[in-house]
Design a protein around this motif. Structure first.
Motif, PDB file in Angstrom:
ATOM      1  N   HIS A  51       0.861  -1.184   0.000  1.00  0.00           N
ATOM      2  CA  HIS A  51       0.000   0.000   0.000  1.00  0.00           C
ATOM      3  C   HIS A  51       0.900   1.237   0.000  1.00  0.00           C
ATOM      4  CE1 HIS A  51      -3.405  -2.541   1.235  1.00  0.00           C
ATOM      5  NE2 HIS A  51      -2.544  -3.115   2.062  1.00  0.00           N
ATOM      6  N   LYS A  52       0.690   2.118  -0.971  1.00  0.00           N
ATOM      7  CA  LYS A  52       1.459   3.375  -1.006  1.00  0.00           C
ATOM      8  C   LYS A  52       0.555   4.583  -0.801  1.00  0.00           C
ATOM      9  CE  LYS A  52       5.250   3.583  -3.389  1.00  0.00           C
ATOM     10  NZ  LYS A  52       6.175   3.706  -4.510  1.00  0.00           N
ATOM     11  N   THR A  53      -0.759   4.380  -0.832  1.00  0.00           N
ATOM     12  CA  THR A  53      -1.717   5.456  -0.588  1.00  0.00           C
ATOM     13  C   THR A  53      -2.335   5.214   0.779  1.00  0.00           C
ATOM     14  OG1 THR A  53      -2.197   5.586  -2.946  1.00  0.00           O
ATOM     15  CG2 THR A  53      -3.790   6.601  -1.460  1.00  0.00           C
ATOM     16  N   PHE A  54      -2.217   6.208   1.654  1.00  0.00           N
ATOM     17  CA  PHE A  54      -2.693   6.039   3.022  1.00  0.00           C
ATOM     18  C   PHE A  54      -3.962   6.827   3.333  1.00  0.00           C
ATOM     19  CE2 PHE A  54       1.997   5.513   3.461  1.00  0.00           C
ATOM     20  CZ  PHE A  54       1.978   4.150   3.642  1.00  0.00           C
ATOM     21  N   LYS A  55      -4.258   7.854   2.529  1.00  0.00           N
ATOM     22  CA  LYS A  55      -5.421   8.693   2.787  1.00  0.00           C
ATOM     23  C   LYS A  55      -6.189   8.911   1.495  1.00  0.00           C
ATOM     24  CE  LYS A  55      -3.396  11.198   6.603  1.00  0.00           C
ATOM     25  NZ  LYS A  55      -3.173  12.489   7.231  1.00  0.00           N
ATOM     26  N   GLY A  56      -7.489   9.145   1.630  1.00  0.00           N
ATOM     27  CA  GLY A  56      -8.307   9.409   0.455  1.00  0.00           C
ATOM     28  C   GLY A  56      -9.663   9.971   0.837  1.00  0.00           C
ATOM     29  N   VAL A  57     -10.421  10.322  -0.184  1.00  0.00           N
ATOM     30  CA  VAL A  57     -11.763  10.869  -0.006  1.00  0.00           C
ATOM     31  C   VAL A  57     -12.692  10.128  -0.953  1.00  0.00           C
ATOM     32  CG1 VAL A  57     -13.189  12.942  -0.198  1.00  0.00           C
ATOM     33  CG2 VAL A  57     -10.830  13.137   0.588  1.00  0.00           C
ATOM     34  N   TYR A  58     -13.883   9.789  -0.480  1.00  0.00           N
ATOM     35  CA  TYR A  58     -14.872   9.141  -1.331  1.00  0.00           C
ATOM     36  C   TYR A  58     -16.251   9.692  -0.997  1.00  0.00           C
ATOM     37  CZ  TYR A  58     -16.113   6.282   2.716  1.00  0.00           C
ATOM     38  OH  TYR A  58     -16.523   5.859   3.942  1.00  0.00           O
ATOM     39  N   THR A  59     -17.176   9.516  -1.922  1.00  0.00           N
ATOM     40  CA  THR A  59     -18.563   9.915  -1.709  1.00  0.00           C
ATOM     41  C   THR A  59     -19.445   8.691  -1.914  1.00  0.00           C
ATOM     42  OG1 THR A  59     -18.062  12.114  -2.575  1.00  0.00           O
ATOM     43  CG2 THR A  59     -20.371  11.513  -2.415  1.00  0.00           C
ATOM     44  N   ARG A  60     -20.264   8.389  -0.938  1.00  0.00           N
ATOM     45  CA  ARG A  60     -21.173   7.253  -1.047  1.00  0.00           C
ATOM     46  C   ARG A  60     -22.321   7.594  -1.983  1.00  0.00           C
ATOM     47  NH1 ARG A  60     -21.907   4.342   4.764  1.00  0.00           N
ATOM     48  NH2 ARG A  60     -19.703   3.901   5.047  1.00  0.00           N
ATOM     49  N   LYS A  61     -22.796   6.590  -2.663  1.00  0.00           N
ATOM     50  CA  LYS A  61     -23.902   6.761  -3.591  1.00  0.00           C
ATOM     51  C   LYS A  61     -25.129   7.263  -2.822  1.00  0.00           C
ATOM     52  CE  LYS A  61     -26.353   4.286  -7.196  1.00  0.00           C
ATOM     53  NZ  LYS A  61     -26.491   3.020  -7.892  1.00  0.00           N
ATOM     54  N   GLY A  62     -25.724   8.304  -3.315  1.00  0.00           N
ATOM     55  CA  GLY A  62     -26.894   8.877  -2.673  1.00  0.00           C
ATOM     56  C   GLY A  62     -26.575   9.917  -1.611  1.00  0.00           C
ATOM     57  N   GLU A  63     -25.314  10.096  -1.297  1.00  0.00           N
ATOM     58  CA  GLU A  63     -24.909  11.113  -0.319  1.00  0.00           C
ATOM     59  C   GLU A  63     -24.104  12.192  -1.026  1.00  0.00           C
ATOM     60  OE1 GLU A  63     -22.836   9.506   3.034  1.00  0.00           O
ATOM     61  OE2 GLU A  63     -24.332   7.970   3.390  1.00  0.00           O
ATOM     62  N   GLU A  64     -24.212  13.390  -0.534  1.00  0.00           N
ATOM     63  CA  GLU A  64     -23.480  14.492  -1.154  1.00  0.00           C
ATOM     64  C   GLU A  64     -22.179  14.814  -0.420  1.00  0.00           C
ATOM     65  OE1 GLU A  64     -25.823  17.929  -1.909  1.00  0.00           O
ATOM     66  OE2 GLU A  64     -27.503  16.762  -2.683  1.00  0.00           O
ATOM     67  N   GLU A  65     -22.151  14.538   0.865  1.00  0.00           N
ATOM     68  CA  GLU A  65     -20.981  14.909   1.656  1.00  0.00           C
ATOM     69  C   GLU A  65     -19.871  13.870   1.505  1.00  0.00           C
ATOM     70  OE1 GLU A  65     -19.936  15.548   6.311  1.00  0.00           O
ATOM     71  OE2 GLU A  65     -21.891  16.223   5.587  1.00  0.00           O
ATOM     72  N   PRO A  66     -18.667  14.309   1.090  1.00  0.00           N
ATOM     73  CA  PRO A  66     -17.554  13.354   0.956  1.00  0.00           C
ATOM     74  C   PRO A  66     -17.063  12.868   2.319  1.00  0.00           C
ATOM     75  CG  PRO A  66     -16.833  15.579   0.437  1.00  0.00           C
ATOM     76  CD  PRO A  66     -18.297  15.654   0.704  1.00  0.00           C
ATOM     77  N   LYS A  67     -16.560  11.664   2.339  1.00  0.00           N
ATOM     78  CA  LYS A  67     -16.004  11.068   3.565  1.00  0.00           C
ATOM     79  C   LYS A  67     -14.517  10.813   3.331  1.00  0.00           C
ATOM     80  CE  LYS A  67     -20.274   8.867   4.869  1.00  0.00           C
ATOM     81  NZ  LYS A  67     -20.652   9.320   6.166  1.00  0.00           N
ATOM     82  N   ASP A 114      -8.376   6.987   6.261  1.00  0.00           N
ATOM     83  CA  ASP A 114      -6.945   6.974   6.559  1.00  0.00           C
ATOM     84  C   ASP A 114      -6.578   5.539   6.935  1.00  0.00           C
ATOM     85  OD1 ASP A 114      -4.352   7.242   7.476  1.00  0.00           O
ATOM     86  OD2 ASP A 114      -4.769   9.039   8.643  1.00  0.00           O
ATOM     87  N   LEU A 115      -5.766   4.916   6.114  1.00  0.00           N
ATOM     88  CA  LEU A 115      -5.397   3.518   6.313  1.00  0.00           C
ATOM     89  C   LEU A 115      -4.733   3.287   7.666  1.00  0.00           C
ATOM     90  CD1 LEU A 115      -5.377   0.782   4.811  1.00  0.00           C
ATOM     91  CD2 LEU A 115      -3.106   1.357   4.008  1.00  0.00           C
ATOM     92  N   LEU A 116      -3.896   4.225   8.094  1.00  0.00           N
ATOM     93  CA  LEU A 116      -3.175   4.050   9.355  1.00  0.00           C
ATOM     94  C   LEU A 116      -4.044   4.313  10.584  1.00  0.00           C
ATOM     95  CD1 LEU A 116       0.269   5.586   8.382  1.00  0.00           C
ATOM     96  CD2 LEU A 116      -0.377   3.183   8.498  1.00  0.00           C
ATOM     97  N   GLU A 117      -5.294   4.737  10.373  1.00  0.00           N
ATOM     98  CA  GLU A 117      -6.221   4.915  11.489  1.00  0.00           C
ATOM     99  C   GLU A 117      -7.065   3.666  11.730  1.00  0.00           C
ATOM    100  OE1 GLU A 117      -6.426   7.395  13.718  1.00  0.00           O
ATOM    101  OE2 GLU A 117      -4.660   8.217  12.738  1.00  0.00           O
ATOM    102  N   LEU A 118      -7.017   2.690  10.828  1.00  0.00           N
ATOM    103  CA  LEU A 118      -7.742   1.442  11.043  1.00  0.00           C
ATOM    104  C   LEU A 118      -7.135   0.686  12.218  1.00  0.00           C
ATOM    105  CD1 LEU A 118      -8.145   0.186   7.371  1.00  0.00           C
ATOM    106  CD2 LEU A 118      -9.882   1.265   8.807  1.00  0.00           C
ATOM    107  N   ASP A 119      -7.965  -0.010  12.985  1.00  0.00           N
ATOM    108  CA  ASP A 119      -7.514  -0.712  14.189  1.00  0.00           C
ATOM    109  C   ASP A 119      -6.352  -1.663  13.906  1.00  0.00           C
ATOM    110  OD1 ASP A 119      -9.314   0.573  15.807  1.00  0.00           O
ATOM    111  OD2 ASP A 119     -10.835  -1.003  15.653  1.00  0.00           O
ATOM    112  N   GLU A 120      -6.388  -2.348  12.770  1.00  0.00           N
ATOM    113  CA  GLU A 120      -5.351  -3.342  12.489  1.00  0.00           C
ATOM    114  C   GLU A 120      -4.000  -2.720  12.127  1.00  0.00           C
ATOM    115  OE1 GLU A 120      -6.048  -5.489   8.632  1.00  0.00           O
ATOM    116  OE2 GLU A 120      -7.944  -4.407   8.823  1.00  0.00           O
ATOM    117  N   PHE A 121      -3.950  -1.415  11.827  1.00  0.00           N
ATOM    118  CA  PHE A 121      -2.690  -0.775  11.448  1.00  0.00           C
ATOM    119  C   PHE A 121      -2.277   0.356  12.376  1.00  0.00           C
ATOM    120  CE2 PHE A 121      -4.413  -2.137   7.195  1.00  0.00           C
ATOM    121  CZ  PHE A 121      -3.564  -3.223   7.069  1.00  0.00           C
ATOM    122  N   LYS A 122      -3.081   0.682  13.379  1.00  0.00           N
ATOM    123  CA  LYS A 122      -2.775   1.807  14.278  1.00  0.00           C
ATOM    124  C   LYS A 122      -1.413   1.673  14.938  1.00  0.00           C
ATOM    125  CE  LYS A 122      -7.124   3.876  15.559  1.00  0.00           C
ATOM    126  NZ  LYS A 122      -8.104   4.106  16.600  1.00  0.00           N
TER     127      LYS A 122
END
Length: 89
Positions: A36-52, A55-63
């Motif tokens: 994995h070389k990308t640790f952060k990103g932004v996505y928008t769920r279908k039907g929602e307008e606000e992007p989320k 952060d990969l390093l914030e997941l419990d398994e990688f903290k």
């Protein structure tokens, strides 16, 4: 779908590159390396307008990896071989 269990995870520094390396093993004994070389990103769920954000390093398994960065040269040989074949280092 391929089922595998995570054996090890490393936060690796090679020069200016920072990578998260996962070593995975299948039930039949095959080993895979996920890079994995990308640790952060932004996505928008279908039907929602606000992007989320994610952060990969914030997941419990990688903290726990945030504070345990390792140098590329200290990795086992087979893992270095897999990384170098993927990126031609």
């Amino acid at each position: 779908m391929l089922k595998a269990t995570k054996e090890e995870a490393y936060l690796v520094r090679k020069g200016n590159d920072l990578m998260l390396i996962e070593v995975l093993r299948t039930p039949d004994g095959k080993t895979f390396v996920a890079i994995h070389k990308t640790f952060k990103g932004v996505y928008t769920r279908k039907g929602e307008e606000e992007p989320k954000e994610w952060d990969l390093l914030e997941l419990d398994e990688f903290k726990g990896l945030k504070d345990s960065e390792v140098d590329y040269k200290t990795l086992p040989t087979d893992i270095r071989r897999a990384i170098s074949s993927a990126f031609k280092y």
